[in-house]
Design a protein around this motif. Structure first.
Motif, mmCIF file in Angstrom:
data_model
loop_
_atom_site.group_PDB
_atom_site.id
_atom_site.type_symbol
_atom_site.label_atom_id
_atom_site.label_comp_id
_atom_site.label_asym_id
_atom_site.label_seq_id
_atom_site.Cartn_x
_atom_site.Cartn_y
_atom_site.Cartn_z
ATOM 1 N N ARG A 14 11.012 -9.282 24.199
ATOM 2 C CA ARG A 14 9.879 -8.901 23.464
ATOM 3 C C ARG A 14 9.949 -7.538 23.007
ATOM 4 O O ARG A 14 9.684 -7.105 22.041
ATOM 5 C CB ARG A 14 8.538 -9.048 24.501
ATOM 6 C CG ARG A 14 8.108 -10.176 24.540
ATOM 7 C CD ARG A 14 7.059 -10.122 25.473
ATOM 8 N NE ARG A 14 6.290 -11.507 25.722
ATOM 9 C CZ ARG A 14 6.478 -12.133 26.929
ATOM 10 N NH1 ARG A 14 7.226 -11.666 28.002
ATOM 11 N NH2 ARG A 14 6.067 -13.576 26.839
ATOM 12 N N ILE A 15 10.829 -6.640 23.765
ATOM 13 C CA ILE A 15 11.103 -5.197 23.620
ATOM 14 C C ILE A 15 11.943 -5.306 22.138
ATOM 15 O O ILE A 15 11.472 -4.455 21.086
ATOM 16 C CB ILE A 15 11.507 -4.386 24.410
ATOM 17 C CG1 ILE A 15 10.349 -3.980 25.756
ATOM 18 C CG2 ILE A 15 11.844 -3.088 24.267
ATOM 19 C CD1 ILE A 15 10.821 -3.615 26.947
ATOM 20 N N PRO A 16 13.241 -5.674 22.357
ATOM 21 C CA PRO A 16 13.967 -5.675 20.987
ATOM 22 C C PRO A 16 13.357 -6.101 19.852
ATOM 23 O O PRO A 16 13.434 -5.645 18.674
ATOM 24 C CB PRO A 16 15.251 -6.346 21.326
ATOM 25 C CG PRO A 16 15.376 -6.263 22.767
ATOM 26 C CD PRO A 16 13.705 -6.394 23.290
ATOM 27 N N ALA A 17 12.483 -7.340 20.079
ATOM 28 C CA ALA A 17 11.881 -8.210 19.006
ATOM 29 C C ALA A 17 10.822 -7.117 18.187
ATOM 30 O O ALA A 17 10.667 -6.958 16.894
ATOM 31 C CB ALA A 17 11.519 -9.503 19.290
ATOM 32 N N CYS A 18 10.243 -6.485 19.176
ATOM 33 C CA CYS A 18 9.007 -5.510 18.407
ATOM 34 C C CYS A 18 9.422 -4.401 17.998
ATOM 35 O O CYS A 18 9.064 -3.673 16.894
ATOM 36 C CB CYS A 18 7.975 -5.207 19.807
ATOM 37 S SG CYS A 18 6.993 -6.615 20.520
ATOM 38 N N LEU A 19 10.622 -3.787 18.556
ATOM 39 C CA LEU A 19 11.314 -2.681 17.968
ATOM 40 C C LEU A 19 11.928 -2.762 16.701
ATOM 41 O O LEU A 19 11.491 -2.387 15.612
ATOM 42 C CB LEU A 19 12.217 -2.115 18.907
ATOM 43 C CG LEU A 19 13.200 -0.871 18.612
ATOM 44 C CD1 LEU A 19 12.207 0.417 18.439
ATOM 45 C CD2 LEU A 19 14.010 -0.322 19.451
ATOM 46 N N ALA A 20 12.446 -4.149 16.595
ATOM 47 C CA ALA A 20 12.882 -4.396 15.316
ATOM 48 C C ALA A 20 12.087 -4.791 14.078
ATOM 49 O O ALA A 20 12.207 -4.213 13.045
ATOM 50 C CB ALA A 20 14.010 -5.662 15.310
ATOM 51 N N ALA A 21 10.887 -5.453 14.550
ATOM 52 C CA ALA A 21 9.849 -5.804 13.586
ATOM 53 C C ALA A 21 9.163 -4.448 13.158
ATOM 54 O O ALA A 21 8.884 -4.439 11.992
ATOM 55 C CB ALA A 21 8.998 -6.906 14.409
ATOM 56 N N SER A 22 8.906 -3.689 14.068
ATOM 57 C CA SER A 22 8.248 -2.424 13.897
ATOM 58 C C SER A 22 9.060 -1.634 12.619
ATOM 59 O O SER A 22 8.607 -1.029 11.854
ATOM 60 C CB SER A 22 7.868 -1.434 14.887
ATOM 61 O OG SER A 22 7.172 -2.413 15.921
ATOM 62 N N GLY A 29 7.456 -1.147 4.419
ATOM 63 C CA GLY A 29 6.063 -0.617 3.928
ATOM 64 C C GLY A 29 6.211 0.593 3.197
ATOM 65 O O GLY A 29 5.570 0.769 2.050
ATOM 66 N N ALA A 30 6.936 1.497 3.603
ATOM 67 C CA ALA A 30 7.094 2.768 2.928
ATOM 68 C C ALA A 30 7.707 2.767 1.713
ATOM 69 O O ALA A 30 7.313 3.315 0.554
ATOM 70 C CB ALA A 30 7.829 3.862 4.057
ATOM 71 N N LEU A 31 8.813 1.957 1.617
ATOM 72 C CA LEU A 31 9.588 1.796 0.289
ATOM 73 C C LEU A 31 8.787 0.978 -0.718
ATOM 74 O O LEU A 31 8.453 1.334 -1.963
ATOM 75 C CB LEU A 31 10.723 0.813 0.602
ATOM 76 C CG LEU A 31 11.693 1.562 1.100
ATOM 77 C CD1 LEU A 31 13.060 0.578 1.578
ATOM 78 C CD2 LEU A 31 12.333 2.804 0.483
ATOM 79 N N LEU A 32 7.911 0.141 -0.203
ATOM 80 C CA LEU A 32 7.014 -0.778 -1.100
ATOM 81 C C LEU A 32 5.786 0.278 -1.583
ATOM 82 O O LEU A 32 5.451 0.018 -2.823
ATOM 83 C CB LEU A 32 6.265 -2.086 -0.402
ATOM 84 C CG LEU A 32 5.290 -2.984 -1.134
ATOM 85 C CD1 LEU A 32 6.235 -3.389 -2.367
ATOM 86 C CD2 LEU A 32 4.735 -4.011 -0.309
ATOM 87 N N PHE A 33 5.331 0.940 -0.787
ATOM 88 C CA PHE A 33 4.155 1.983 -1.352
ATOM 89 C C PHE A 33 4.687 2.738 -2.346
ATOM 90 O O PHE A 33 4.006 3.138 -3.182
ATOM 91 C CB PHE A 33 3.629 2.803 0.011
ATOM 92 C CG PHE A 33 2.806 3.790 -0.416
ATOM 93 C CD1 PHE A 33 1.211 3.261 -0.611
ATOM 94 C CD2 PHE A 33 3.028 4.944 -0.337
ATOM 95 C CE1 PHE A 33 0.489 4.134 -0.932
ATOM 96 C CE2 PHE A 33 2.070 5.992 -0.690
ATOM 97 C CZ PHE A 33 0.716 5.592 -0.965
ATOM 98 N N GLU A 34 5.827 3.509 -1.929
ATOM 99 C CA GLU A 34 6.506 4.414 -2.900
ATOM 100 C C GLU A 34 6.714 3.716 -4.143
ATOM 101 O O GLU A 34 6.507 4.149 -5.395
ATOM 102 C CB GLU A 34 7.542 5.128 -2.377
ATOM 103 C CG GLU A 34 7.147 6.221 -1.377
ATOM 104 C CD GLU A 34 6.331 7.329 -2.067
ATOM 105 O OE1 GLU A 34 6.381 7.720 -3.042
ATOM 106 O OE2 GLU A 34 5.751 7.847 -1.166
ATOM 107 N N ALA A 35 7.364 2.452 -4.139
ATOM 108 C CA ALA A 35 7.755 1.812 -5.615
ATOM 109 C C ALA A 35 6.335 1.358 -6.416
ATOM 110 O O ALA A 35 6.348 1.706 -7.479
ATOM 111 C CB ALA A 35 8.077 0.377 -5.252
ATOM 112 N N ILE A 36 5.212 1.076 -5.663
ATOM 113 C CA ILE A 36 4.071 0.614 -6.284
ATOM 114 C C ILE A 36 3.358 1.996 -6.746
ATOM 115 O O ILE A 36 2.764 2.005 -8.161
ATOM 116 C CB ILE A 36 3.237 -0.161 -5.364
ATOM 117 C CG1 ILE A 36 3.610 -1.489 -5.112
ATOM 118 C CG2 ILE A 36 1.629 -0.115 -5.794
ATOM 119 C CD1 ILE A 36 3.026 -2.389 -4.059
#
Length: 189
Positions: free
Chosen positions: A15-23, A30-37
């Protein structure tokens, strides 16, 4: 006809590596998509986005920092693939379970517990020193090293091998019993 062994090694949830990688992936995407939009809708782009796009557009692919970033991303991806494909929980050994089709049962034994059971069995052999018995349980091999205080080493090795085989078969009840390696030597004390 031998029955098919249905016992498998347990898979860890990770759970910890999966949560860390997903986060981290969600945050970066999200940051790249927000800046592109944000930039495409006519707003003024932030300084880091302008700098990043300029750097990526002007640097050649053979640049040290581009290659380093690609190597880090590849290593992270390989690590995540290995985590996804390996079962984990290597300190647990699967036990035999009854082969009934209506039962879905998983039983495991910790390697340290198996080593303690075998060590206690080895200590019951006359001639084995009290302080120098080492048992190492791996997935495919059990290694037992014992020092002999008295008696002939060959006799102690035969007795030790016999009792450890019985103990491995009857008490441990492992789904895939590992091979047994017994080493004895004369005690130096």
């Amino acid at each position: 006809m031998p029955t098919k062994d249905r016992s498998r090694r347990p898979w860890s949830a990770r759970r910890i590596p999966a949560c860390l990688a997903a986060s981290l992936s969600l945050l970066a995407a999200g940051a790249l998509l927000f800046e592109a939009i944000w930039g495409r809708t006519g707003h003024r782009a932030t300084a880091w986005w302008t700098s990043l796009t300029d750097q990526l557009a002007t640097r050649p692919l053979g640049n040290f920092w581009i290659l380093t970033g690609a190597a880090v991303a590849a290593a992270l991806g390989l690590w995540l693939i290995i985590l996804a494909l390996t079962p984990g929980l290597r300190h647990q050994l699967p036990l035999r379970v009854p082969n009934n089709s209506h039962l879905r049962m998983h039983a495991v034994l910790a390697r340290k517990g198996a080593a303690l059971l075998l060590r206690d069995a080895a200590m019951r052999i006359p001639g084995v020193s009290t302080v120098r018995v080492r048992v190492r349980v791996r997935r495919r091999r059990i290694t037992v090293r014992a020092d002999v205080g008295f008696r002939d080493t060959a006799d102690v090795k035969d007795d030790l091998t016999d009792i450890l085989r019985r103990e491995k078969r009857d008490q441990l009840a492992l789904a895939r019993p590992p091979r047994l390696r017994v080493r004895v030597r004369r005690s130096t004390k």
